[in-house]
Design an enzyme around this catalytic site. Structure first.
Site, short mmCIF file in Angstrom:
data_model
loop_
_atom_site.label_atom_id
_atom_site.label_comp_id
_atom_site.label_asym_id
_atom_site.label_seq_id
_atom_site.Cartn_x
_atom_site.Cartn_y
_atom_site.Cartn_z
N SER A 107 0.83 -1.20 0.00
CA SER A 107 0.00 0.00 0.00
C SER A 107 0.87 1.26 0.00
O SER A 107 1.78 1.40 0.81
CB SER A 107 -0.90 -0.01 1.23
OG SER A 107 -1.69 1.13 1.22
N GLY A 108 0.59 2.14 -0.93
CA GLY A 108 1.34 3.40 -1.02
C GLY A 108 2.58 3.30 -1.89
O GLY A 108 3.35 4.26 -1.99
N THR A 112 -1.51 2.58 -8.12
CA THR A 112 -2.58 3.32 -8.79
C THR A 112 -1.99 4.39 -9.69
O THR A 112 -2.46 4.60 -10.82
CB THR A 112 -3.51 3.95 -7.73
OG1 THR A 112 -4.00 2.88 -6.92
CG2 THR A 112 -4.67 4.68 -8.35
N ASN A 157 -1.39 5.39 3.06
CA ASN A 157 -1.48 6.09 1.78
C ASN A 157 -2.67 7.04 1.82
O ASN A 157 -3.76 6.67 2.21
CB ASN A 157 -1.67 5.01 0.69
CG ASN A 157 -1.79 5.61 -0.70
OD1 ASN A 157 -1.73 6.82 -0.87
ND2 ASN A 157 -1.93 4.74 -1.68
N SER A 160 -5.46 5.67 -0.78
CA SER A 160 -5.35 4.21 -0.83
C SER A 160 -6.57 3.58 -1.50
O SER A 160 -7.70 3.94 -1.20
CB SER A 160 -5.20 3.69 0.60
OG SER A 160 -5.00 2.31 0.56
N SER A 161 -6.28 2.67 -2.42
CA SER A 161 -7.38 1.97 -3.10
C SER A 161 -7.99 1.00 -2.10
O SER A 161 -7.30 0.16 -1.56
CB SER A 161 -6.86 1.19 -4.31
OG SER A 161 -6.05 2.00 -5.10
N GLY A 384 -2.77 -2.87 -2.16
CA GLY A 384 -1.47 -3.48 -1.85
C GLY A 384 -1.46 -4.12 -0.48
O GLY A 384 -2.33 -3.88 0.38
N GLU A 386 -0.89 -4.76 3.17
CA GLU A 386 -0.83 -3.72 4.21
C GLU A 386 -0.83 -4.32 5.62
O GLU A 386 -1.44 -5.36 5.88
CB GLU A 386 -1.95 -2.69 4.05
CG GLU A 386 -3.35 -3.23 4.13
CD GLU A 386 -4.39 -2.18 3.75
OE1 GLU A 386 -4.05 -1.16 3.14
OE2 GLU A 386 -5.57 -2.40 4.08
#
Ligand SMILES: Nc1ncnc2c1ncn2[C@@H]1O[C@H](COP(=O)(O)OP(=O)(O)OP(=O)(O)O)[C@@H](O)[C@H]1O
Ligand SMILES: [Mg+2]
Length: 1004
Positions: A107-108, A112, A157, A160-161, A384, A386
């Site tokens: 994540s981050g 994306t 993030n 974050s998605s 991602g 996490e």
């Protein structure tokens, strides 16, 4: 390639494959760090792209940069996400197959962002038309909409998605982006009602409250203050410096209109978002029995208005639960806690289903209606890996998803690659790597995997709780090396674990999950009457999200994790059917700071992402492999022996081809079915040669084709000409034949006519005779005598024209005489006429008018001429009709059968003692004592002059003529012109002759 590099580009090594110490993790990190500090965030491992998040805007995504990378070979320019995107695109076009780009990282790490860059590149580089631009805009603008509804700020993030996204971009055979399709995976719905400290709800809520137009907010019953909404303040972080909600709101609004959302759609959509916020603000009070009550709650009214649900129904739905007894339905009141739980469940369900509706709606707008063949490039950007301080069910799902993707990566790169070498009989020393299949199995194995145990616990009757689930796990998978709980842990580890925790040793590191809420979230139960309430909504989106066709809750729906697992299996199948490309994203530091490169953090990621193993396999292995048939098919134009067709086996063809191209023995290996090329540059050199050759070939093919086309056209024209010629000739021949047939008929008829010409007119000879008549007349017309003297030259008539011919001759001669006479001048008239008539008058005429008796009396004297006359008495000028007869000896005046007077004329010269001539009708003729009028004056005079043989004795006189009545007594005849011709005795005793024509007298 080297020439185009600047000094900065040369920092470090662009492709790890070229790293000397390729087995050293430190060397790997050094290279990454060196380049990172120069803002060179991209580095290759063969065709895999490693990307380090710079956490700052870099000047490397301009249109100019895109142009630079368009159509250029992968390794010719510094590593870039554009180079990868371009390479995928061109491979797709040339090989006509489907591809996907797997973007992974925690994540981050920048997944994306990377996927957006790829999409932007295609938007700019693909061919554009009005229609394609429309699709392109929708593809690009679907991003901010989905990000607004599916991304949120987390501790890892700021954007974050919170859902997985797989997007197919569809291209036509010319490379135009013609459509797209998005698959979304498990949205983190729990975020709608709860956020950890330092985190936010989904962006759209803040965007609406901060950016929404005054009117809109008023209509939605919202205030411009995020602090007023329970669902927005739990993370205690409504404002984030890196996020501009107001601007993002504008972008979303614009994007919605481009994606073709109607006014109604947007109104309904924002109505739902606002109603979720209102739902969050609904507070329940406990009544005297401790049950939850809502006393005409204001917020509830807003929800009722925005969703179009009667307030009563909504209130009942929020405070009661429907229980179905055997025969009846009973509403059981909620406790306050229960009501809050039901409210949150409803809010999550509304938001989650609306999100799915949104994805479907975007798909409708991206759908390509053309059914022609398309190739696709898939972009996978999923949440991602996490790890938080407290990790729950959502993190479990997210990390399981990442395990699966890592497994796919291993399958496709490390494992299958090495197996392929073995299979192809290539000498190979296996590279050891960590296979995370063991973890995947731990999570998903049937019956004994964590997912199965969780489902079992959710579905089993009796008092199942999160803790019983934990116990079950301890019991069933307690001995697994990647699983540990407080109870199972050794002393040291136990200190780091709470009693309700379990820890999984993921491929990317340890994650401790708090078991609390697992069962609840997995069940994702929405009370049945909650759904029923929603079905009464007037909001069209809600009606679509809660269809009445949805099966009732009597049969339990699939649990969340099982659904997720199935969707991941589907995703894996999709990916396995396509050619993979990889982008591995690395997060340089946890603080989201630019320029900070945390060695430990990065080393950890390099390790778990398997980059070192990948490098080793790449280094020892081969950058490129292709089946002999495919390789030969593509590059055979480069060698005269293999072009255009190779007769032997494909492997022999490839051997011949690479020999001709001069491949060194260490650059390639021949497998059983494939050729393996060690370095990309070898392949690129071949590809470059092919590109050059391709143009020459294309020109030749074009020329041949044009020649072929022209020849074809020519042949067509020739055929057409021959056809026309044939038709024309046929037509002419037919005409000729008809003509001849007609001629034969005519000739036959003519002959028959000729043969029957003397028969009475009948059908056989009528035409012939007509022809003879016409022919004679035509010839006669051309052969008419020119003068009276040629009268004997009259064209001999055919028998049928005898009579007509005589008549015509008579008429014509008279006509000629008349014409002649009219053409002669008065002076010449006497001479000429007498001469003329002398010639003509060798005929006896008028004999038939003489009576037989008279003929007998004077017959012996040979009658020369006879003419009827009027004789006037010399005294009274009374007219008497007489016949004047000339013989050789005398002239007689005869009345019927009586000879009235005989005038001795022999010799005839004495007769012309006084003959005068006057043009008059009737003319007068005098002889001595005789006064006669004759109709045929010229004829009679001519005859007389011929008989007398005195051609010049006739004199024409004017005015008045004198004559002897008796010897010694004279009489006169006067001539004058008048209105009417007449003869009478004038008062002066003269005979008056009046004529209508000009008067002329002739006398001798
Ligand atoms: N190439 C880049 N250039 C500039 N900034 C970047 C780049 N890549 C990432 N970032 C920054 O990092 C942030 C996080 O990136 P991104 O949202 O792509 O992460 P992610 O991998 O998708 O994370 P998650 O799994 O949480 O969705 C971005 O908001 C952006 O600020
Ligand atoms: Mg993301």
């Amino acid at each position: 390639m080297e020439a185009s590099l600047t000094a900065r580009d040369r920092v470090g090594i662009q492709d790890f494959v070229l790293l000397d110490a390729h087995t050293s993790e430190t060397a790997f990190l050094d290279n990454l760090r060196k380049r990172f500090h120069e803002n060179l965030i991209y580095t290759y491992i063969g065709t895999l792209l490693v990307s380090v998040n710079p956490y700052r805007e870099l000047d490397m995504y301009s249109k100019k940069q895109m142009d630079t990378y368009m159509g250029v070979n992968f390794f010719e320019l510094p590593p870039h996400i554009y180079a990868l995107a371009d390479n995928v695109f061109r491979t797709m076009l040339s090989e006509c197959n489907n591809h996907f780009i797997l973007i992974s990282g925690e994540s981050g790490a920048g997944k994306t962002e990377a996927s957006k860059k790829v999409l932007q590149f295609y938007a700019v580089s693909c061919p554009s038309t009005k229609v394609l631009n429309n699709v392109r805009d929708r593809l690009v603008l679907s991003n901010p909409v989905l990000e607004a509804f599916g991304n949120a700020k987390t501790l890892k993030n700021d954007n974050s998605s919170r859902f997985g996204k797989y997007m197919d971009i569809q291209f036509d055979h010319q490379g135009g982006a013609v459509g797209g399709h998005i698959l979304s995976y498990l949205l983190e719905k729990s975020r709608v009602v709860h956020q950890n400290h330092g985190e936010r709800n989904f962006h759209i809520f803040y965007q609406l409250v901060e950016g929404g137009e005054e009117d809109l907010l008023r209509w939605l019953g919202l205030e411009r203050n995020c602090q007023n909404y329970n669902y927005l303040v739990q993370g205690n972080c409504t404002k984030v410096s890196s996020i501009n909600d107001k601007n993002d709101w504008k972008t979303v609004r614009k994007a919605l209109s481009v994606i073709d959302f109607s006014e109604g759609d947007t109104e309904n959509l924002f109505g739902i978002i606002a109603s979720v916020l209102h739902l969050g603000n609904i507070k329940f009070e406990a009544d005297h029995r401790g049950y939850a009550s809502l006393n005409n709650n204001q917020e509830m009214q807003w929800v009722s208005k925005l969703l179009g649900i009667p307030a009563q129904v909504l209130q009942q739905g929020l405070t009661h639960r429907k229980i179905e007894a055997k025969t009846e339905e009973v509403f059981s009141p909620f406790s306050v806690d229960h009501a809050v739980y039901a409210r949150d469940a409803l809010a999550k369900a509304i938001y989650g289903r609306t999100f799915n509706w949104l994805v479907n709606r975007i798909n409708e707008s991206l759908a390509n209606k053309d059914s022609s063949r398309k190739t696709v490039i898939g972009l996978l950007d999923i949440y991602g890996f996490e790890v938080f301080n407290v990790n729950s069910f959502e993190q479990f799902c997210i990390n399981y998803c990442n395990e699966k993707l890592q497994q796919l990566f291993i399958e496709l790169t490390l494992k299958s690659e090495q197996e392929e070498y073995k299979l192809e009989g290539i000498e190979w020393e296996p590279v050891p790597y960590f296979n995370n299949k063991i973890i995947c199995d731990l999570v998903e194995a049937k019956h004994k995997g964590i997912i199965s145990l969780l489902d079992e616990e959710c579905l089993r009757p009796g008092e199942a709780t999160d803790l019983t689930f934990l116990e079950k796990m301890e019991e069933k998978i307690g001995g697994h090396p990647h699983f540990v709980t407080h109870k199972l842990a050794d002393q040291k580890t136990r200190k780091t674990l709470e009693r309700g925790d379990f820890r999984l040793l993921h491929y990317a590191g340890e994650v401790t999950y708090c078991v609390v809420g697992f069962l609840d979230k997995n069940n994702d139960l929405l009370y049945r009457n909650g759904k029923e309430v929603m079905r009464q909504s007037k909001n069209t989106i809600i009606r679509l999200c809660f269809p009445s066709t949805e099966p009732d809750s009597k049969r339990r729906p699939e649990t969340v994790v099982t659904q997720f697992k199935s969707s991941l299996v589907g995703l894996t199948d999709i990916l396995l059917s396509k050619e993979p490309w990889y982008v591995r994203c690395i997060k340089p530091n946890e603080a989201k700071q630019p320029g900070r490169f945390d060695d430990v953090l990065v080393r950890h990621q390099v390790k778990y992402l398997g980059l070192m193993e990948h490098l080793r396999v790449r280094r020892a292995g081969f950058a490129y492999r292709r089946k002999y048939e495919i390789f030969l098919q593509r590059y055979k134009p480069l060698c005269p022996d293999t072009w255009p067709n190779w007769r032997g086996t494909a492997a022999e063809g490839v051997r011949c081809l690479i020999k001709y191209l001069g491949y060194r023995s260490d650059e390639y290996k021949m497998g059983r079915t494939k050729i393996f090329i060690r370095h990309p540059k070898t392949l690129f050199a071949t590809e470059d040669a092919f590109q050059v050759c391709k143009h020459k070939l294309a020109t030749r093919i074009q020329a041949k084709y044009k020649g072929y086309r022209v020849k074809g056209d020519f042949q067509k024209q020739r055929e057409a000409a021959t056809k026309i010629e044939n038709c024309w000739r046929g037509l002419m021949a037919r005409k000729e034949r008809e003509k001849r047939a007609w001629a034969v008929k005519v000739i036959k008829k003519f002959i028959k006519g000729f043969m029957t010409r003397n028969q009475p007119a009948c059908i056989d000879n009528s035409e012939y005779l007509a022809y003879v008549r016409q022919n004679y007349l035509t010839r006669l017309k051309e052969n008419l005598p020119k003068t009276v003297l040629e009268k004997d030259a009259w064209l001999t008539p055919p028998p049928i024209m005898q009579e007509a011919s005589q008549l015509l001759k008579k008429i014509y001669i008279r006509h000629m005489v008349w014409k002649y006479v009219h053409g002669v001048s008065v002076q010449k008239k006497g001479q000429v006429l007498s001469f003329m008539f002398l010639k003509m008058c060798d005929f006896t005429e008028g004999e038939e008018d003489i009576s037989i008796k008279v003929l007998q009396l004077i017959g012996p004297e040979c009658i020369k001429y006879s003419v009827p006359v009027v004789k006037y008495d010399r005294n009274g000028f009374r007219p008497r009709l007489r016949q004047l007869i000339f013989t050789l000896e005398a002239a007689y005046l005869v009345e019927e059968a009586k000879i009235k007077q005989r005038i001795e004329c022999f010799p005839w010269g004495s007769l012309f003692h006084g003959v005068s001539l006057q043009y008059l009708t009737p003319p007068l003729f005098f002889q001595g004592d005789l006064v006669l009028q004759c109709d045929y004056l010229f004829e009679a005079l001519t005859k007389l002059s011929v008989i007398a043989n005195k051609q010049n004795c006739i004199r024409v006189v004017q005015g008045s003529v004198r004559f002897d009545i008796q010897p010694g007594r004279e009489g006169f005849v006067d001539f004058k012109s008048g209105q009417e011709s007449m003869v009478y005795r004038a008062k002066n005793g003269h005979l008056m002759v009046v004529s209508v024509s000009r008067r002329t007298s002739v006398t001798n």
